[in-house]
Design a protein around this motif. Structure first.
Motif, PDB file in Angstrom:
ATOM      1  N   VAL A 120       4.145   9.256   3.731  1.00  0.00           N
ATOM      2  CA  VAL A 120       4.654   7.538   3.030  1.00  0.00           C
ATOM      3  C   VAL A 120       3.478   7.724   2.197  1.00  0.00           C
ATOM      4  N   ARG A 121       4.135   7.315   0.738  1.00  0.00           N
ATOM      5  CA  ARG A 121       2.592   6.801  -0.561  1.00  0.00           C
ATOM      6  C   ARG A 121       2.580   6.076  -0.740  1.00  0.00           C
TER       7      ARG A 121
ATOM      8  N   ILE B 136       1.457 -10.491  -0.982  1.00  0.00           N
ATOM      9  CA  ILE B 136       1.561  -9.389  -0.743  1.00  0.00           C
ATOM     10  C   ILE B 136       0.332  -8.587  -0.932  1.00  0.00           C
ATOM     11  N   SER B 137      -0.233  -7.660   0.050  1.00  0.00           N
ATOM     12  CA  SER B 137      -1.066  -6.560  -0.616  1.00  0.00           C
ATOM     13  C   SER B 137      -0.353  -4.998  -0.566  1.00  0.00           C
ATOM     14  N   LEU B 138      -0.621  -4.467  -0.863  1.00  0.00           N
ATOM     15  CA  LEU B 138       0.106  -2.815  -1.522  1.00  0.00           C
ATOM     16  C   LEU B 138      -1.038  -1.735  -1.175  1.00  0.00           C
ATOM     17  N   ARG B 139      -0.917  -0.838  -0.721  1.00  0.00           N
ATOM     18  CA  ARG B 139      -1.670   0.305  -0.658  1.00  0.00           C
ATOM     19  C   ARG B 139      -1.029   1.874  -1.540  1.00  0.00           C
TER      20      ARG B 139
ATOM     21  N   PHE C  85      -0.065   7.516  -7.256  1.00  0.00           N
ATOM     22  CA  PHE C  85       0.896   6.314  -7.392  1.00  0.00           C
ATOM     23  C   PHE C  85       0.442   5.139  -8.043  1.00  0.00           C
ATOM     24  N   PRO C  86       0.851   4.447  -9.062  1.00  0.00           N
ATOM     25  CA  PRO C  86       0.006   2.941  -9.514  1.00  0.00           C
ATOM     26  C   PRO C  86       0.372   1.586  -8.788  1.00  0.00           C
ATOM     27  N   CYS C  87      -0.098   1.475  -7.509  1.00  0.00           N
ATOM     28  CA  CYS C  87       0.574   0.440  -6.776  1.00  0.00           C
ATOM     29  C   CYS C  87      -0.196  -0.291  -7.270  1.00  0.00           C
TER      30      CYS C  87
ATOM     31  N   HIS D 293      -6.458  -1.978  -8.049  1.00  0.00           N
ATOM     32  CA  HIS D 293      -6.399  -1.022  -8.629  1.00  0.00           C
ATOM     33  C   HIS D 293      -5.306   0.038  -8.540  1.00  0.00           C
ATOM     34  N   LEU D 294      -5.440   0.944  -8.743  1.00  0.00           N
ATOM     35  CA  LEU D 294      -4.421   2.113  -8.008  1.00  0.00           C
ATOM     36  C   LEU D 294      -3.887   2.444  -7.293  1.00  0.00           C
TER      37      LEU D 294
END
Ligand code: 5GP
Ligand code: MN
Length: 345
Positions: free
Chosen positions: A272-273, A289-292, A297-299, A312-313
């Motif tokens: 999982v990326r 929304i939170s992304l990691r 991979f530029p979230c 951030h990236l």
């Protein structure tokens, strides 16, 4: 020992401002996190010790697990004390804008800060800073704003004067913005700085416990619930999703900060990326929304393209105005768009 990351001209410029200022205001972003509070209080303790009148003003509440921090009790909430805060902002000699890159990130405080005649300095590590400060110290390559505050204090020649309180706050921000030094933390100078902070008498292990091991029982049960019932792994996209509705939050006596860190957990699944956490936020009537992500991979790109956000990236976020199912659909569309990048070897 430390690389001179901040250009000398900017150090000199800030030093001059700090020498001349009597009244200083420090502001940081909405829903302040460990780095927002850590950098603000780190600088606050330093400037107070220099005899300045310093006020830290935040747009809204910060999580309970940061309340132990020295100086946290003196932080002024704009959503509670707007009039007083407006006076301080308007009357400041200098305003430090910490851990944010655009005025919209401080919410309702933006107008007051924009209108203030104070000199303004941004110290931040988010990409693409907007041009609203006379001095912009912006270093996306540095893991935390707190680290930049450490570097600033050292460069003005005042490491010797740094108090234990200031060091504790700086350490907290460095720790929380790297997930306890588990991501974005391969720069060896981070560990040199930690060593210097320990020389100030901080107890880094105690700080870790105070931040990460003081949750409520219901928060742990909520975590169990979301992992068992609410997590989807999209193996064909190397991606995951966790959702949390308002009704579910109520079921677990949710308080602000209870879902902190949930978004990171699916990244521990092999391959999982990208991980997303969607939470209905009743206060602002939207889905947060939170992304990691891991690796390159530029979230933040996905956040800005699909959810009007950024960051951030490897750690970003955004907002969605609509239903949870529409938000989920949008996330799935984003996965389709980014499938190639998510699955490339
Ligand atoms: P978190 O998931 O911890 O709330 O946010 C992680 C990072 O994403 C933050 O440090 C911030 O850089 C960025 N971020 C979160 N929400 C937003 C948003 O609504 N807009 C923008 N531009 N960035 C956000
Ligand atoms: Mn930060």
């Amino acid at each position: 020992m430390l690389t001179k990351v901040i250009p000398q001209a900017k150090i000199d410029h800030v030093r001059k401002w700090m020498e001349r200022a009597d009244k200083v205001v420090i502001v940081t972003h909405v829903a302040p996190d460990g780095d927002a509070i850590g950098s603000s209080l780190g600088l606050y303790h330093y400037l107070e010790a220099q005899g300045k009148t310093v006020n830290v003003i935040v747009p809204n509440a910060f999580p309970d697990f940061l309340r132990w921090m020295p100086g946290a009790k003196d932080i002024l909430r704009y959503d509670k004390y707007k009039e007083f805060a407006d006076e301080l902002i308007a009357g400041a000699d200098v305003i430090f804008c910490l851990d944010f890159n655009a005025l919209k990130r401080i919410g309702k405080m933006a107008d007051a800060v924009a209108a203030s005649p104070a000199r303004k300095a941004m110290i931040d590590h988010h990409p693409d800073p907007e041009d609203f400060c006379r001095i912009t110290i912006s270093h996306p390559e540095i893991a935390s704003t707190s680290e930049l505050i450490f570097r600033l204090i050292c460069r003005v020649g005042d490491f010797g004067e740094m108090s234990r309180e200031s060091a504790e706050c700086i350490y907290t921000g460095m720790m929380t913005d790297t997930g306890g030094f588990t991501y974005n933390s391969n720069d060896r100078e981070i560990y040199f700085i930690i060593s210097e902070l320990i020389s100030k008498g901080i107890d880094k292990d105690a700080i870790y416990r105070k931040v990460y091991n003081t949750y409520s029982e219901s928060r742990l049960r909520l975590m169990g619930f979301v992992l068992y019932e609410k997590m989807t792994v999209f193996h064909e996209f190397n991606a995951a999703l966790i959702t949390l509705t308002y009704a579910e939050q109520q079921q677990f006596n949710y308080v602000k900060g209870d879902s902190e860190g949930f978004v990171n957990i699916p990244l521990s699944v092999k391959n999982v990326r990208l991980s997303a956490f969607l939470r209905e936020d009743r206060d602002s009537d939207m889905i947060k929304i939170s992304l990691r992500s891991v690796g390159d991979f530029p979230c933040n790109k996905l956040a800005s393209e699909f959810f009007g956000g950024g960051g951030h990236l490897n750690a970003s976020g955004g907002e969605f105005y609509g239903t949870m199912s529409d938000a989920i659909e949008l996330y799935k569309r984003a996965l389709v768009k980014y499938q190639e990048e998510l699955t490339k070897k």
